[in-house]
Design a protein around this motif. Sequence first.
Motif, PDB file in Angstrom:
ATOM      1  N   LEU A   1       0.765  -1.133  -0.064  1.00 39.25           N
ATOM      2  CA  LEU A   1      -0.109  -0.035   0.093  1.00 39.25           C
ATOM      3  C   LEU A   1       0.995   1.436  -0.011  1.00 39.25           C
ATOM      4  N   ALA A   2       0.546   2.483  -0.662  1.00 37.50           N
ATOM      5  CA  ALA A   2       1.108   3.450  -0.873  1.00 37.50           C
ATOM      6  C   ALA A   2      -0.096   4.628  -1.098  1.00 37.50           C
ATOM      7  N   GLU A   3      -0.204   5.679  -0.402  1.00 38.79           N
ATOM      8  CA  GLU A   3      -1.313   6.845  -0.816  1.00 38.79           C
ATOM      9  C   GLU A   3      -0.358   8.000  -0.339  1.00 38.79           C
TER      10      GLU A   3
ATOM     11  N   SER B   1     -10.904  29.605   5.211  1.00 37.49           N
ATOM     12  CA  SER B   1     -10.699  28.564   6.264  1.00 37.49           C
ATOM     13  C   SER B   1     -11.029  27.308   6.133  1.00 37.49           C
ATOM     14  N   THR B   2     -10.786  26.686   4.930  1.00 34.95           N
ATOM     15  CA  THR B   2     -11.005  25.411   4.379  1.00 34.95           C
ATOM     16  C   THR B   2      -9.749  24.921   3.800  1.00 34.95           C
ATOM     17  N   ILE B   3      -9.385  23.570   3.792  1.00 34.59           N
ATOM     18  CA  ILE B   3      -8.405  22.780   3.148  1.00 34.59           C
ATOM     19  C   ILE B   3      -8.831  22.030   2.153  1.00 34.59           C
ATOM     20  N   SER B   4      -8.523  22.159   1.060  1.00 38.11           N
ATOM     21  CA  SER B   4      -8.901  21.026  -0.012  1.00 38.11           C
ATOM     22  C   SER B   4      -7.851  19.833  -0.173  1.00 38.11           C
ATOM     23  N   PHE B   5      -8.333  18.664  -0.167  1.00 38.41           N
ATOM     24  CA  PHE B   5      -7.329  17.567  -0.414  1.00 38.41           C
ATOM     25  C   PHE B   5      -7.756  16.660  -1.545  1.00 38.41           C
ATOM     26  N   THR B   6      -6.609  15.910  -1.754  1.00 37.75           N
ATOM     27  CA  THR B   6      -6.591  14.950  -2.892  1.00 37.75           C
ATOM     28  C   THR B   6      -5.824  13.794  -2.563  1.00 37.75           C
ATOM     29  N   THR B   7      -6.596  12.611  -2.313  1.00 40.20           N
ATOM     30  CA  THR B   7      -5.643  11.439  -1.867  1.00 40.20           C
ATOM     31  C   THR B   7      -5.434  10.534  -3.065  1.00 40.20           C
ATOM     32  N   THR B   8      -4.075  10.090  -3.342  1.00 41.40           N
ATOM     33  CA  THR B   8      -3.716   9.480  -4.618  1.00 41.40           C
ATOM     34  C   THR B   8      -3.169   8.036  -4.190  1.00 41.40           C
TER      35      THR B   8
ATOM     36  N   PRO C   1      -0.375   3.391 -13.536  1.00 34.10           N
ATOM     37  CA  PRO C   1      -0.259   4.904 -13.188  1.00 34.10           C
ATOM     38  C   PRO C   1      -1.180   4.935 -11.730  1.00 34.10           C
ATOM     39  N   SER C   2      -0.904   6.022 -11.233  1.00 36.20           N
ATOM     40  CA  SER C   2      -1.659   6.291  -9.911  1.00 36.20           C
ATOM     41  C   SER C   2      -2.948   6.714  -9.945  1.00 36.20           C
TER      42      SER C   2
END
Length: 262
Positions: free
Chosen positions: A119-121, A131-138, A144-145
């Motif tokens: 596993l790798a993320e 006052s928000t934070i956007s995130f993307t998890t790959t 490909p990822s």
Amino acid sequence: MKKFLTVLSAITLVFTSCSSDDSPSEETSSGSLLTKIVETYDDGTVETIEFEYNGNKIVRQTSDLDVRDETIFTYTGDLITKEEYFFDDGEGYTMEEVISYEYDSNNRLIKSSRASTGLAEEDIFTYNSNSTISFTTTSTTTSPSTIVATGIIYLNGDQPYKKTITEYPGTIWESSRVEENEFDDKVNPLINVVGLSKTLIACPKYIYGYDGVSNNNLNFKRDNVLEESSTYTYNNNNMPLTENYIDTSNSDYNSVSQYFYN
């Protein structure tokens, strides 16, 4: 505080029913650094979690419940840049996991990377003006990822308290949820640990909810359904002395915790 210290330490804190001789005294419970938690699950299982420091920097966290259960912390300056987790239950199951952290010039977390066998993320964080934070998890396990989660983290000051997340977007497995925490107005046991609060938003797909930056978690809701709740007694520094924890989805985790400080 089910996720009490780190992403790697998904600990359910519990309290030992002690005689007065074993109860925390002001000498052991009114310092500024958390050194030990003695916990008992509802089935009577007792666990001791200990914390080691270099000054106010966390170096190591251990549990005596299994053959090996420890997290080792690495700093660069005053920022935690790596956590290494090692687990061995003595019955054939072992695990090693590493989480790495990267920061911007303002010492804000901009990337967390989690790796274990098979596993790798990677999580990328973007700070917005509202006052928000956007995130993307790959997922980088294969090439490909693949994007496996996206979402928004909501802040009250520097405290993350709410997350909206969509997992496996654009696929037949797509699902969304809202997670939200409520906090007290007392002092978090780990408030004086250098750099720890900056890692709280890490691995948003892997971990549910948020621990307190300055205060203590009272309730955790998922899709507006209460799943975890805690009530506390406090020492003279307004830091938790005991915690009564209820997990509404799994009563095996119901517990009471006893906190010791230096």
